[in-house]
Design a protein around this motif. Structure first.
Motif, PDB file in Angstrom:
ATOM      1  N   GLN A  70       0.844  -1.199   0.000  1.00  9.08           N
ATOM      2  CA  GLN A  70       0.000   0.000   0.000  1.00  9.08           C
ATOM      3  C   GLN A  70       0.884   1.255   0.000  1.00  9.08           C
ATOM      4  OE1 GLN A  70      -3.604  -0.407   0.512  1.00  9.08           O
ATOM      5  NE2 GLN A  70      -3.010  -2.496   0.012  1.00  9.08           N
ATOM      6  N   GLU A 101       5.045   5.230   5.129  1.00  4.25           N
ATOM      7  CA  GLU A 101       5.347   5.077   6.554  1.00  4.25           C
ATOM      8  C   GLU A 101       6.778   4.573   6.742  1.00  4.25           C
ATOM      9  OE1 GLU A 101       2.621   2.522   8.862  1.00  4.25           O
ATOM     10  OE2 GLU A 101       4.388   2.083  10.094  1.00  4.25           O
ATOM     11  N   TYR A 102       7.156   3.554   5.973  1.00  7.52           N
ATOM     12  CA  TYR A 102       8.522   3.029   6.083  1.00  7.52           C
ATOM     13  C   TYR A 102       9.538   4.144   5.854  1.00  7.52           C
ATOM     14  CZ  TYR A 102       6.636  -1.781   5.659  1.00  7.52           C
ATOM     15  OH  TYR A 102       5.966  -2.950   5.846  1.00  7.52           O
ATOM     16  N   ARG A 126      -4.145   9.608  10.896  1.00  5.86           N
ATOM     17  CA  ARG A 126      -2.835   9.405  11.525  1.00  5.86           C
ATOM     18  C   ARG A 126      -2.064  10.712  11.378  1.00  5.86           C
ATOM     19  NH1 ARG A 126      -0.297   4.295   8.816  1.00  5.86           N
ATOM     20  NH2 ARG A 126       0.952   4.067  10.687  1.00  5.86           N
ATOM     21  N   LEU A 136      14.008   3.970  16.533  1.00  2.98           N
ATOM     22  CA  LEU A 136      12.642   3.528  16.270  1.00  2.98           C
ATOM     23  C   LEU A 136      12.157   2.786  17.502  1.00  2.98           C
ATOM     24  CD1 LEU A 136      12.729   2.192  12.600  1.00  2.98           C
ATOM     25  CD2 LEU A 136      11.626   4.262  13.448  1.00  2.98           C
ATOM     26  N   TYR A 186       7.757  -4.187  11.608  1.00  2.00           N
ATOM     27  CA  TYR A 186       8.293  -4.117  10.247  1.00  2.00           C
ATOM     28  C   TYR A 186       8.919  -5.438   9.831  1.00  2.00           C
ATOM     29  CZ  TYR A 186       7.494   0.944  10.037  1.00  2.00           C
ATOM     30  OH  TYR A 186       6.926   2.182  10.015  1.00  2.00           O
ATOM     31  N   LYS A 202       1.746   2.501   3.381  1.00  6.84           N
ATOM     32  CA  LYS A 202       2.735   1.682   4.085  1.00  6.84           C
ATOM     33  C   LYS A 202       4.148   2.062   3.616  1.00  6.84           C
ATOM     34  CE  LYS A 202       3.337  -0.722   7.228  1.00  6.84           C
ATOM     35  NZ  LYS A 202       2.700  -0.687   8.552  1.00  6.84           N
ATOM     36  N   LYS A 236       9.393   7.002   8.719  1.00  3.70           N
ATOM     37  CA  LYS A 236       9.978   6.624  10.009  1.00  3.70           C
ATOM     38  C   LYS A 236      11.491   6.461   9.894  1.00  3.70           C
ATOM     39  CE  LYS A 236       6.187   4.723  12.654  1.00  3.70           C
ATOM     40  NZ  LYS A 236       5.787   3.656  13.592  1.00  3.70           N
ATOM     41  N   VAL A 258      -0.318  -5.711   3.580  1.00  2.40           N
ATOM     42  CA  VAL A 258      -0.296  -5.179   4.944  1.00  2.40           C
ATOM     43  C   VAL A 258      -1.292  -4.028   5.011  1.00  2.40           C
ATOM     44  CG1 VAL A 258       1.100  -4.122   6.750  1.00  2.40           C
ATOM     45  CG2 VAL A 258       2.140  -5.758   5.177  1.00  2.40           C
TER      46      VAL A 258
END
Lengths: 809, 336
Positions: A506, A512-513, A616, B104, B112, A509, A516, B125
């Motif tokens: 997605q 987000e990876y 979010r 993190l 993850y 997702k 972060k 996911v």
């Protein structure tokens, strides 16, 4: 729930050589989770039956005697004892050296040693009931009274647990694992299961019959047969309330139930024996010779057996007489009709109640009783008759003068049709995933007392009444029955065969990876997870109002009362909490906030009700001596560039917690995505924070929509690139974004503008910036003349349109 | 003349050897090679010597000049500007300059890692809402109103009639509705239980739910996939056992226990002496749930499982107090 092994053995033959632990494991693997296998006898290690053969006064102590005791060994043991009721030839309880006792019945268990008491050796001790935890079996007048086992039927040297028949094994079963099995909440039910697991025959239940008597004209009136599908009762006179016989007390004690009196113990025994809750009313306290099963009136009051008064409503079902409620149906009896020492006539009730209604009442009143726990699982209505007959039989056995003086009242509106399930053999195998011979399947189902008919491919299963109330209703339920008794461990693994297809990650997702990773690695921030609610104190600190928060109806501490509407209050709390250890704090969080607006996720099946909007949010915060506005703005810009999101900054005129002179709002395609700025100093003061907080908050959920993946290679310049530097005194009203856009649109050969210096002249207050402008053409080398034209256009724009002073290089 | 040159060379090189800093080096440079330096002066005399000796002496002189020059370079390298006057800095065992680092959350890292495993196995996911409706959290999962199973999940109820999701299972139905079948997906997420907090219980924790819907999914398939998953998580073969477990949204349902990793099944305090750890509830999706997802249970079957993400995090890092995870204590967080 506790299950006694001795009790089970009444109903199913359990091989003597089967280790009780092994049986527990088999139950766990096939049916329910056995949390612990307790051996009740193990507390009585080295405590034996002794017989006092000789009593002599202690030579050196008035109150002590020296006894010669037969403990089943060759030699008699010499034991010093202060028991006031010592008698020659009496059987008593001897704790040998190495056993564990409680001195004078108090404190912790102490290991006994061989010792000398006033010069006389004593090999262990003769015990009082409280010293060996048998106070519930033997009454003890004074502290100095020892247990008197009488003069017959014992054998010196026998372990006391065995001698007193308290050497039971108890299985502690996790109640959660039998939520769906109303039939297993009893010893008989569990025995039925064990019989199927071990493939040992189940001893059939003795069927008793109650012979109707006369004398009582009790009537039963069911006002709501949905809530009470079946009600049975008999009246028994000639009751003499007293203690229960030993065997009955032992069974109850083995599973941790206190014995009360014979009648109450019998109803409890039936509950744990067959799983049917019973209730006994004192018939003399029933007005009008009538039992009415009705919904409670609004605000009707009843005091229950535990002496607590409850206020009821019309959802609650009560058992009543002509004047008053005498029990909360299926939950607890009323104090007004309680069995007491003088009770001589009882009404014995065995009924079936509506599961959901009982559960609702029990929850509403906060009374989860053994009865309600069973009723709420949907009990078999056929069980009432079995239980009532056995109870009546026991009452007669315990009170010899007891006599049934009524008919067996039975008002039965329960459904009688059997549950029949049809499935095919091949489907069953396909779902289990391994070959099991049909013969074995039939054997398993029959061991569980299902009736089976096989017709060609079809297996037709008739479900026994005790499994048919809710538990078993669809073919999938039959799969489980077969697979679990067959043994899940015997099913060989087989990875599923799938049609090859791509896995798409997605976009949110992926973002987000990336985010972060940038936050933690590039910006060197520490990720925190905060709760989804916020303390009111911190919400108020940012001038927030709980009116905007969705509130919790139940919470355990005040800070759980309001769902968070921003990540900031909790992040501020993180700063305050960490100040003891750090003076610079750099943290981020990606988490949901909860608003009262309607969102886009449906809340119900096929309706247009929506869940609240709960985006979010990505927030990061730096607590530092310095104002880090430009650093953080740079971070936001870096992040957005990495996500390929086009954005625009705008000034803001008003904000609850940002200092508007040091804050910008971030937009993409005119949608507000968040802010980057410095918190108002008044907020810092409120929280007693000395340094500055710079923070950014971005709506991650919305931001993602603007992500693109359109990066394209730009041809490397073929002709020389000219870099011109400019330095101007900047006016604060000028928007750099507009200025750079204007410069770029002057001429297509102007490729980029890069700010490389900011300078504030503290004496003059003049603020100046310096920037590079890169100029080149894709077609040719620009001539000095052409470059001069472009440069003068730029200077013209700066000086004429923006009225800026260009500083000499 | 040649002798003089050789003397100068020896003298110069020995002096260069003793140099301690770049200042001395500079002085020496001037002393020999400067305008009035010793070597310069000597070379000036070159014009006075006999013509036939000139090439020979000249050659030697040049060699000397070069060797002094390279000696200077060597020494100069040693006294690079940054290290002027500070002999300590040449202690290479001192730590390097720290690169600023962030961290993190351990849950993020574990999540993850699992997501990668599942992505590699072809699972999507997807994350669901935290604030959920009673319908999706209970009713659609075959837990109707007043079902005793509602008790096993102490729920935070909200004043708007909704609730905080008690498990990640609601996403089973939401995902089936959105993506249809066949479907493979995992749903990591935050879950909430209205219960008192202690070292092993918190009101907030994380699960990772998985769902596979296809034709003819069997019990044998669930067990195989779960073993594959555990192998990937623990990076070794793990002994497992499966036993019945009751969850209204699966039929049949199991508890998958793993051989205790601390005591290898011998029995210890972590596994309460049983040798097994309850880790992975799973089962075949109940036909009512498949129906709620808008699919036909006659055509499709599937399995679902729930991994205790928080529990795995605590196991992996040896965290003994669950409250640290949501406590925001930087002394804890900076360790990751």
């Amino acid at each position: 729930m506790n299950i006694s092994l001795n009790w089970l053995k009444q109903y199913v033959e359990i091989p003597e050589d089967l280790d009780p632990k092994e049986l527990g494991l088999k139950m766990t693997m096939a049916t329910v989770e056995v949390e612990e296998v307790k051996s009740l006898g193990s507390d009585y290690d080295k405590i034996v039956v002794g017989q006092v053969k000789e009593i002599v006064k202690h030579p050196d102590a008035d109150k002590l005697q020296v006894c010669q005791v037969d403990i089943g060994a060759k030699e008699r043991a010499t034991i010093v004892c202060g028991g006031i009721n010592l008698e020659k030839d009496m059987y008593c309880i001897v704790a040998l050296p190495g056993s564990k006792v409680r001195w004078h019945g108090k404190g912790d268990l102490v290991e006994l040693e061989e010792t000398k008491i006033r010069g006389v050796k004593s090999f262990g001790m003769i015990c009082a009931a409280s010293e060996v935890g048998l106070g519930h079996m033997f009454e003890q007048g004074s502290e100095a009274e020892i247990v008197d086992l009488g003069k017959g039927e014992f054998k010196a040297g026998d372990g006391i647990a065995k001698a007193l028949k308290i050497d039971d094994i108890v299985y502690d079963i996790d109640n959660k694992s039998l939520t769906h099995r109303p039939d297993l909440w009893s010893h008989f039910g569990m025995a039925r299961e064990v019989s199927a697991i071990l493939r040992k025959p189940l001893k059939p239940l003795e069927i008793y019959e109650i012979r109707s008597g006369s004398g009582s004209k009790l009537k039963v009136d069911i006002k709501d047969s949905e809530l009470c599908p079946r009600y049975q009762a008999v009246v028994i006179s000639g009751i003499k309330i007293g203690k229960s016989p030993e065997w009955l007390k032992n069974y109850l004690q083995s599973i941790g139930v206190k014995a009360i009196n014979n009648i109450v113990d019998i109803t409890n025994y039936i509950l744990f024996d067959l799983g049917q809750p019973l209730h006994a009313f004192d018939a003399n306290n029933i007005d009008g010779n009538k039992i009415i099963v009705r919904r409670a009136e609004k605000d009707e009051k009843i005091k229950t057996l535990d002496d607590i008064e409850h206020k009821l409503n019309t959802d609650n079902l009560v058992i009543a007489d002509s004047k008053k409620a005498i029990a909360i149906a299926g939950v607890m009896g009323g104090a007004n009709s309680e069995i007491g020492d003088s009770t001589d006539t009882i009404i014995l009730e065995s009924a079936n109640f509506h599961a959901a209604s009982i559960r609702k009442t029990a929850n509403q009143l906060g009374m989860r009783t053994e009865a309600s726990m069973r009723f709420e699982k949907s009990l078999d209505p056929e069980l009432t008759a079995l239980a009532l007959a056995k109870a009546a039989q026991l009452v007669k056995q315990v009170c010899p003068d007891a006599k049934v003086i009524s008919k067996v009242i039975d008002i039965d509106k329960s459904k009688k049709e059997s549950v029949i399930i049809k499935l095919t053999y091949s489907w069953l195998l396909k779902r289990i995933g391994t070959e099991i011979p049909l013969k074995n399947i039939i054997e398993i189902l029959e061991a569980l007392q299902f009736e089976i008919k096989v017709k060609d491919e079809d297996i037709i299963v008739t479900v026994p009444s005790w499994r048919a109330t809710k538990d078993i209703s669809i073919p999938e339920d039959i799969i489980e029955e077969v697979a679990r008794i067959y043994g899940y461990d015997l099913i060989p693994d087989e990875l599923p065969k799938i049609r090859l297809s791509q896995t798409d990650i997605q976009p949110i997702k992926k973002a987000e990876y990336k985010v972060k990773s940038i936050m933690s690695e590039h910006f060197a921030l520490n990720e925190v997870y905060n709760y989804s609610w916020q303390a009111e104190e911190y919400l108020k600190a940012i001038n927030g109002d709980v009116k905007d928060c969705i509130a919790l109806l139940n919470y355990l501490s005040p800070e759980q009362q309001y769902l968070r509407i921003s990540l900031l209050p909790n992040l501020l709390k993180n700063v305050v909490d960490n100040l003891r250890w750090y003076d610079e704090i750099d943290i981020f969080e990606l988490g949901r906030i909860f608003t009262k607006q309607s969102g886009k996720k449906v809340a119900d099946n096929d309706s247009d009700k929506m869940l609240p909007y709960q985006p979010r949010i990505l927030s990061w915060l730096r607590y530092n001596k310095k104002d880090l506005f430009y650093e953080m703005k740079g971070e936001v810009e870096y992040l957005l560039d990495k996500l390929e999101i086009n954005y625009e900054w705008k000034k803001i005129a008003k904000h609850d917690y940002y200092d508007i002179s040091r804050t910008l709002a971030l937009y993409s395609q005119d949608e507000l995505l968040g802010y980057c700025g410095v918190l108002q100093s008044s907020i810092l003061k409120k929280l007693k924070l000395k340094n500055i907080i710079t923070t950014a908050e971005l709506n991650f959920t919305e931001m993602i929509k603007y992500m693109s993946d359109s990066k394209e290679y730009v041809q490397l310049p073929k002709y020389p690139v000219v870099v011109k530097d400019f330095s101007v005194i900047l006016n604060n009203d000028i928007d750099w974004q507009d200025l750079s856009k204007d410069i770029l649109s002057l001429n297509k050969e102007i490729r980029s503008i890069d700010l490389f210096d900011k300078y504030l002249n503290e004496k003059t207050g003049e603020f100046s910036v310096a920037f590079h402008i890169r100029i080149y053409s894709e077609e040719k080398t620009l001539t000095t003349k052409e470059i001069e034209v472009i440069t003068s256009k730029i200077m013209n724009l700066l000086e004429k349109k923006y009225k800026l002073t260009i500083k000499k290089q | 003349m040649l002798d003089d040159l050789k003397k100068i060379k020896l003298k110069a090189l020995s002096e260069f050897d003793k140099i301690k800093n770049s200042e001395e080096l500079e002085n020496l440079k001037v002393k020999y090679l400067g305008r009035n330096g010793e070597l310069t002066k000597l070379l000036k005399n070159l014009k006075d010597i006999a013509e036939e000796e000139k090439p020979k002496v000249g050659k030697v002189a040049n060699e000397i000049k070069e060797s002094i020059g390279s000696a200077i370079e060597k020494v100069a390298d040693k006294f690079d500007d940054s290290s002027v006057g500070d002999i300590q800095v040449n202690n290479l065992t001192l730590p390097g300059i720290k690169t600023e680092k962030g961290s993190l959350h351990p849950n993020t890292m574990m999540q993850y890692e699992l997501e990668q495993i599942f992505t590699a196995m072809g699972f999507k996911v997807i994350e669901g809402p935290d604030l959920e409706s009673e319908y999706f959290n209970f009713t659609a999962l075959n837990i109707p109103d007043n079902h005793p199973a509602r008790d096993t999940q102490d729920t935070f109820w909200l004043d708007d009639g909704n609730l905080l999701k008690t498990h990640t299972s609601p996403m089973q139905v939401r995902a089936m509705k959105k993506y249809g079948a066949p479907l493979r997906a995992v749903f990591p997420g935050r879950c909430f239980r209205f219960e008192a907090t202690d070292a092993s219980h918190d009101s907030t924790f994380y699960q990772l739910e998985g769902l596979m819907i296809d034709k003819d999914i069997s019990i044998a398939n669930v067990i195989a996939v779960m073993k594959e998953l555990l192998r990937a998580v623990f990076k070794r073969d793990v002994k497992v056992r499966q036993r019945p477990g009751y969850f209204p949204f699966v039929e049949p349902g199991f508890e998958l226990d793993i051989n205790c990793l601390i005591c290898e099944g011998e029995g210890c305090s972590v596994c309460k002496q049983s040798g097994w750890l309850e880790l992975l509830p799973c089962g075949l999706v109940h036909p009512n749930v498949i129906r709620a997802g808008g699919l036909d249970p006659k055509e499709y079957s599937g399995f679902a499982f729930g991994l205790g993400l928080t529990r795995l995090v605590m196991m992996k890092y040896g965290i003994d107090d669950i409250r640290l995870l949501q406590g925001g204590d930087l002394r804890f967080l900076k360790q990751f």
